[in-house]
Design a protein around this motif. Structure first.
Motif, PDB file in Angstrom:
ATOM      1  N   GLU A 191       0.708  -1.115  -0.076  1.00 59.73           N
ATOM      2  CA  GLU A 191       0.180   0.098  -0.034  1.00 59.73           C
ATOM      3  C   GLU A 191       0.939   1.180   0.013  1.00 59.73           C
ATOM      4  O   GLU A 191       0.547   2.181  -0.610  1.00 59.73           O
ATOM      5  CB  GLU A 191      -0.966   0.011   1.315  1.00 59.73           C
ATOM      6  N   ALA A 192       1.826   1.291   0.861  1.00 61.04           N
ATOM      7  CA  ALA A 192       2.906   2.529   0.912  1.00 61.04           C
ATOM      8  C   ALA A 192       3.654   2.641  -0.371  1.00 61.04           C
ATOM      9  O   ALA A 192       3.722   3.567  -0.951  1.00 61.04           O
ATOM     10  CB  ALA A 192       3.843   2.277   1.798  1.00 61.04           C
ATOM     11  N   GLY A 193       3.722   1.280  -1.226  1.00 58.16           N
ATOM     12  CA  GLY A 193       4.455   1.346  -2.398  1.00 58.16           C
ATOM     13  C   GLY A 193       3.642   2.134  -3.586  1.00 58.16           C
ATOM     14  O   GLY A 193       4.193   2.724  -4.276  1.00 58.16           O
ATOM     15  N   LYS A 194       2.249   1.738  -3.384  1.00 58.74           N
ATOM     16  CA  LYS A 194       1.486   2.409  -4.430  1.00 58.74           C
ATOM     17  C   LYS A 194       1.390   3.919  -4.170  1.00 58.74           C
ATOM     18  O   LYS A 194       1.472   4.690  -5.226  1.00 58.74           O
ATOM     19  CB  LYS A 194      -0.122   2.003  -4.146  1.00 58.74           C
ATOM     20  N   GLN A 195       1.473   4.336  -2.913  1.00 59.00           N
ATOM     21  CA  GLN A 195       1.520   5.833  -2.593  1.00 59.00           C
ATOM     22  C   GLN A 195       2.764   6.586  -3.163  1.00 59.00           C
ATOM     23  O   GLN A 195       2.659   7.586  -3.656  1.00 59.00           O
ATOM     24  CB  GLN A 195       1.229   5.901  -0.935  1.00 59.00           C
ATOM     25  N   VAL A 196       3.923   5.759  -3.091  1.00 53.99           N
ATOM     26  CA  VAL A 196       5.045   6.337  -3.438  1.00 53.99           C
ATOM     27  C   VAL A 196       5.002   6.428  -4.981  1.00 53.99           C
ATOM     28  O   VAL A 196       5.429   7.313  -5.347  1.00 53.99           O
ATOM     29  CB  VAL A 196       6.318   5.468  -3.058  1.00 53.99           C
ATOM     30  N   LEU A 197       4.515   5.283  -5.760  1.00 50.16           N
ATOM     31  CA  LEU A 197       4.623   5.501  -7.084  1.00 50.16           C
ATOM     32  C   LEU A 197       3.713   6.624  -7.486  1.00 50.16           C
ATOM     33  O   LEU A 197       3.846   7.164  -8.457  1.00 50.16           O
ATOM     34  CB  LEU A 197       4.294   4.107  -7.762  1.00 50.16           C
ATOM     35  N   ASN A 198       2.617   6.641  -6.959  1.00 47.59           N
ATOM     36  CA  ASN A 198       1.631   7.739  -7.313  1.00 47.59           C
ATOM     37  C   ASN A 198       2.287   9.236  -7.020  1.00 47.59           C
ATOM     38  O   ASN A 198       2.175   9.870  -7.964  1.00 47.59           O
ATOM     39  CB  ASN A 198       0.220   7.543  -6.352  1.00 47.59           C
ATOM     40  N   ASN A 199       3.080   9.181  -5.994  1.00 49.69           N
ATOM     41  CA  ASN A 199       3.641  10.466  -5.740  1.00 49.69           C
ATOM     42  C   ASN A 199       4.729  10.861  -6.671  1.00 49.69           C
ATOM     43  O   ASN A 199       4.897  12.034  -7.414  1.00 49.69           O
ATOM     44  CB  ASN A 199       4.119  10.453  -4.301  1.00 49.69           C
ATOM     45  N   LEU A 323      17.910  12.835 -19.176  1.00 51.04           N
ATOM     46  CA  LEU A 323      16.966  12.491 -18.145  1.00 51.04           C
ATOM     47  C   LEU A 323      17.554  12.587 -16.722  1.00 51.04           C
ATOM     48  O   LEU A 323      16.909  12.044 -15.822  1.00 51.04           O
ATOM     49  CB  LEU A 323      16.706  10.974 -18.389  1.00 51.04           C
ATOM     50  N   ALA A 324      18.762  13.425 -16.443  1.00 51.49           N
ATOM     51  CA  ALA A 324      19.168  13.651 -15.163  1.00 51.49           C
ATOM     52  C   ALA A 324      18.224  13.878 -14.175  1.00 51.49           C
ATOM     53  O   ALA A 324      18.135  13.781 -13.089  1.00 51.49           O
ATOM     54  CB  ALA A 324      20.612  14.414 -15.305  1.00 51.49           C
ATOM     55  N   THR A 325      17.296  15.168 -14.642  1.00 46.20           N
ATOM     56  CA  THR A 325      16.689  15.667 -13.640  1.00 46.20           C
ATOM     57  C   THR A 325      15.484  15.085 -13.458  1.00 46.20           C
ATOM     58  O   THR A 325      14.939  14.833 -11.908  1.00 46.20           O
ATOM     59  CB  THR A 325      16.052  17.185 -14.498  1.00 46.20           C
ATOM     60  N   PRO A 326      14.740  14.323 -14.121  1.00 47.05           N
ATOM     61  CA  PRO A 326      13.593  13.369 -13.688  1.00 47.05           C
ATOM     62  C   PRO A 326      14.151  12.362 -12.682  1.00 47.05           C
ATOM     63  O   PRO A 326      13.420  11.780 -11.877  1.00 47.05           O
ATOM     64  CB  PRO A 326      13.125  12.688 -15.037  1.00 47.05           C
ATOM     65  N   ILE A 327      15.326  11.967 -12.978  1.00 38.80           N
ATOM     66  CA  ILE A 327      16.259  11.020 -11.973  1.00 38.80           C
ATOM     67  C   ILE A 327      16.185  11.474 -10.685  1.00 38.80           C
ATOM     68  O   ILE A 327      16.020  10.943  -9.658  1.00 38.80           O
ATOM     69  CB  ILE A 327      17.469  10.387 -12.767  1.00 38.80           C
ATOM     70  N   ILE A 328      16.835  12.903 -10.599  1.00 36.24           N
ATOM     71  CA  ILE A 328      16.787  13.362  -9.469  1.00 36.24           C
ATOM     72  C   ILE A 328      15.388  13.649  -8.867  1.00 36.24           C
ATOM     73  O   ILE A 328      15.301  13.385  -7.655  1.00 36.24           O
ATOM     74  CB  ILE A 328      17.417  14.793  -9.552  1.00 36.24           C
ATOM     75  N   VAL A 329      14.349  13.788  -9.474  1.00 35.85           N
ATOM     76  CA  VAL A 329      12.840  14.122  -8.828  1.00 35.85           C
ATOM     77  C   VAL A 329      12.552  12.834  -8.122  1.00 35.85           C
ATOM     78  O   VAL A 329      12.035  12.655  -7.165  1.00 35.85           O
ATOM     79  CB  VAL A 329      12.161  14.435 -10.105  1.00 35.85           C
ATOM     80  N   ILE A 330      12.775  11.577  -8.878  1.00 32.64           N
ATOM     81  CA  ILE A 330      12.608  10.285  -8.403  1.00 32.64           C
ATOM     82  C   ILE A 330      13.158  10.025  -7.108  1.00 32.64           C
ATOM     83  O   ILE A 330      12.745   9.528  -6.164  1.00 32.64           O
ATOM     84  CB  ILE A 330      12.847   9.203  -9.373  1.00 32.64           C
ATOM     85  N   LEU A 331      14.499  10.102  -7.129  1.00 34.84           N
ATOM     86  CA  LEU A 331      15.229   9.869  -6.020  1.00 34.84           C
ATOM     87  C   LEU A 331      14.930  10.659  -4.739  1.00 34.84           C
ATOM     88  O   LEU A 331      14.769  10.282  -3.686  1.00 34.84           O
ATOM     89  CB  LEU A 331      16.731  10.247  -6.275  1.00 34.84           C
ATOM     90  N   ILE A 332      14.442  12.123  -4.926  1.00 38.42           N
ATOM     91  CA  ILE A 332      14.198  12.897  -3.902  1.00 38.42           C
ATOM     92  C   ILE A 332      12.753  12.512  -3.383  1.00 38.42           C
ATOM     93  O   ILE A 332      12.632  12.207  -2.016  1.00 38.42           O
ATOM     94  CB  ILE A 332      14.140  14.275  -4.415  1.00 38.42           C
ATOM     95  N   VAL A 333      11.747  11.920  -4.197  1.00 35.51           N
ATOM     96  CA  VAL A 333      10.841  11.449  -3.876  1.00 35.51           C
ATOM     97  C   VAL A 333      10.854  10.267  -2.885  1.00 35.51           C
ATOM     98  O   VAL A 333      10.021  10.144  -2.001  1.00 35.51           O
ATOM     99  CB  VAL A 333       9.450  11.167  -4.898  1.00 35.51           C
ATOM    100  N   LEU A 334      11.620   9.359  -3.333  1.00 41.18           N
ATOM    101  CA  LEU A 334      11.869   8.225  -2.792  1.00 41.18           C
ATOM    102  C   LEU A 334      12.604   8.533  -1.413  1.00 41.18           C
ATOM    103  O   LEU A 334      12.054   7.524  -0.260  1.00 41.18           O
ATOM    104  CB  LEU A 334      12.856   7.075  -3.511  1.00 41.18           C
ATOM    105  N   VAL A 335      13.568   9.303  -1.266  1.00 43.68           N
ATOM    106  CA  VAL A 335      14.070   9.439   0.048  1.00 43.68           C
ATOM    107  C   VAL A 335      13.142  10.103   1.150  1.00 43.68           C
ATOM    108  O   VAL A 335      13.154   9.841   2.133  1.00 43.68           O
ATOM    109  CB  VAL A 335      15.450  10.521  -0.163  1.00 43.68           C
ATOM    110  N   GLN A 336      12.362  11.139   0.457  1.00 43.56           N
ATOM    111  CA  GLN A 336      11.227  11.727   1.339  1.00 43.56           C
ATOM    112  C   GLN A 336      10.244  10.899   1.874  1.00 43.56           C
ATOM    113  O   GLN A 336       9.948  10.735   3.018  1.00 43.56           O
ATOM    114  CB  GLN A 336      10.536  12.914   0.365  1.00 43.56           C
ATOM    115  N   ASP A 337       9.849  10.023   1.025  1.00 40.96           N
ATOM    116  CA  ASP A 337       8.663   8.918   1.330  1.00 40.96           C
ATOM    117  C   ASP A 337       8.922   7.904   2.055  1.00 40.96           C
ATOM    118  O   ASP A 337       8.516   7.401   3.203  1.00 40.96           O
ATOM    119  CB  ASP A 337       7.847   8.566   0.090  1.00 40.96           C
ATOM    120  N   LEU A 338      10.259   7.328   1.854  1.00 43.05           N
ATOM    121  CA  LEU A 338      10.798   5.987   2.571  1.00 43.05           C
ATOM    122  C   LEU A 338      11.762   6.182   3.490  1.00 43.05           C
ATOM    123  O   LEU A 338      11.716   5.506   4.389  1.00 43.05           O
ATOM    124  CB  LEU A 338      11.508   5.100   1.369  1.00 43.05           C
ATOM    125  N   TYR A 339      12.237   7.414   3.632  1.00 46.02           N
ATOM    126  CA  TYR A 339      13.329   7.499   4.953  1.00 46.02           C
ATOM    127  C   TYR A 339      12.896   8.946   5.686  1.00 46.02           C
ATOM    128  O   TYR A 339      12.521   8.546   6.983  1.00 46.02           O
ATOM    129  CB  TYR A 339      14.613   7.801   4.503  1.00 46.02           C
TER     130      TYR A 339
END
Length: 344
Positions: A191-199, A323-339
């Motif tokens: 469920e948390a994974g779905k929320q992260v992917l949606n974010n 694609l460097a910028t969208p990769i940074i966007v993904i990493l920031i979302v992952l760090v914020q949501d998962l950590y």
């Protein structure tokens, strides 16, 4: 009296040997994984590019559905078909003029480069610059770097074909791929994974909106400015500036080179006007357009984006830089949501 038996050494200890084999296995698995990632990382970049296209189509279809209340499938079809029709229409309307100017640009650039060399040779500093850049060693290094930087997985048009069809397949049935990805996560975290992917999807959609708006503004301002200055190839140069501005930081510098060369063909003063125009547009884009767009985006540190571009561009070439910028966007979302949100 019983003799004391010698203690078994660690080499003869089965548990020790088992631990050694476990360590060796983990090390071998890690090396194989790294080698596979290195060999296939460009493929993952193409998948990411396809996902961005799907996010764009889905965002457009959601907007259409919100305004019309039509069924999802109809809105998705309209978003895909209308986008292709708009692109084809633009190329049909300005394609002939762009093609003529592009042919003129290709024909003019060698003369422009020679003219720039002649201007530089008029001073000692300029002669040193020309000698350094014209040396055999510098040319070989530049060719090697360009060959590595612009290499692609399946060739340029092959990459575009793959990205386009991946994007269409993701757009048509995104739930299949999202659910398949979620199934790889332990049940407790699905469920948390779905929320992260949606974010991640929402943040990438916002980033795309801001980027396309910025590209359009850069194109319009560049076209107006070059037309006022009197640059003959203003339309193709403005189109190039707008498209390359998709790459932050380095895009404007790349777009500036042909514009300055064309300006030098007329006069050094014209070239300086072109440089001033591009600096002014970059100032407006960075301080006003980007500031307006960032209100709806994550806070992306500029230095972090540049570092990611340098690393990705060196490792994977043009796709990594794009694609460097969208990769940074993904990493920031992952760090914020998962950590960050879960730390105590």
């Amino acid at each position: 009296m019983k003799e004391n038996k010698p203690q078994s050494t660690s080499k003869n200890n089965p548990s020790f040997q088992k631990k050694v084999w476990i360590v060796v296995g983990i090390l071998a698995f890690s090396i194989i994984t790294i080698l596979l990632l290195k060999a296939t990382f460009r493929v993952f970049l193409l998948i990411l590019a396809g996902a961005l296209i799907a996010i764009f189509f889905r965002g457009l279809s959601s907007f259409i559905q919100k305004k019309t209340k039509w069924k999802e499938g109809i809105c998705v079809a309209i978003s895909i078909i209308s986008t292709f029709l708009i692109v084809i229409g633009l190329f049909w309307l300005i394609g002939a003029k762009v093609q003529d100017q592009m042919a003129e640009l290709v024909e003019t650039l060698p003369k422009t480069v020679e003219n720039a060399k002649a201007k530089l040779n008029e001073s000692s500093i300029g002669r040193n610059i020309v000698d350094n850049f014209s040396s055999v060693d510098s040319i070989e290094k530049a060719q090697g770097f360009a060959g590595q930087f612009f290499q692609s997985t399946f060739g340029f048009f092959g990459d575009l074909y793959v990205v386009l069809f991946i994007g269409i397949f993701f757009t048509i049935s995104p739930k299949i791929y999202i659910n398949g990805l979620v199934q790889l996560i332990p049940i407790k975290g699905q469920e948390a994974g779905k929320q992260v992917l949606n974010n991640i999807s929402n943040q990438l959609l916002n980033w795309l909106k801001g980027t396309f708006f910025s590209m359009f503004v850069v194109f319009v301002l560049t076209a107006i400015g070059l037309a006022i200055i009197g640059i003959p190839l203003w339309l193709v140069l403005a189109l190039l500036a707008g498209l390359i501005s998709f790459i932050p930081n380095f895009g404007p510098l790349i777009a500036l080179i042909p514009a300055v060369l064309i300006g030098l063909l007329q006069s050094p003063e014209t070239a300086l006007l072109v440089v001033g125009l591009y600096i002014l547009i970059q100032f407006i884009e960075s301080n006003f357009i980007t500031t307006l767009v960032q209100k709806k985006l994550l806070d992306l540190p500029p230095a972090l984006i540049i570092i990611a571009q340098l690393i990705m561009g060196t490792l994977t070439g043009i796709w990594g830089l794009v694609l460097a910028t969208p990769i940074i966007v993904i990493l920031i979302v992952l760090v914020q949501d998962l950590y960050i949100k879960n730390r105590e």
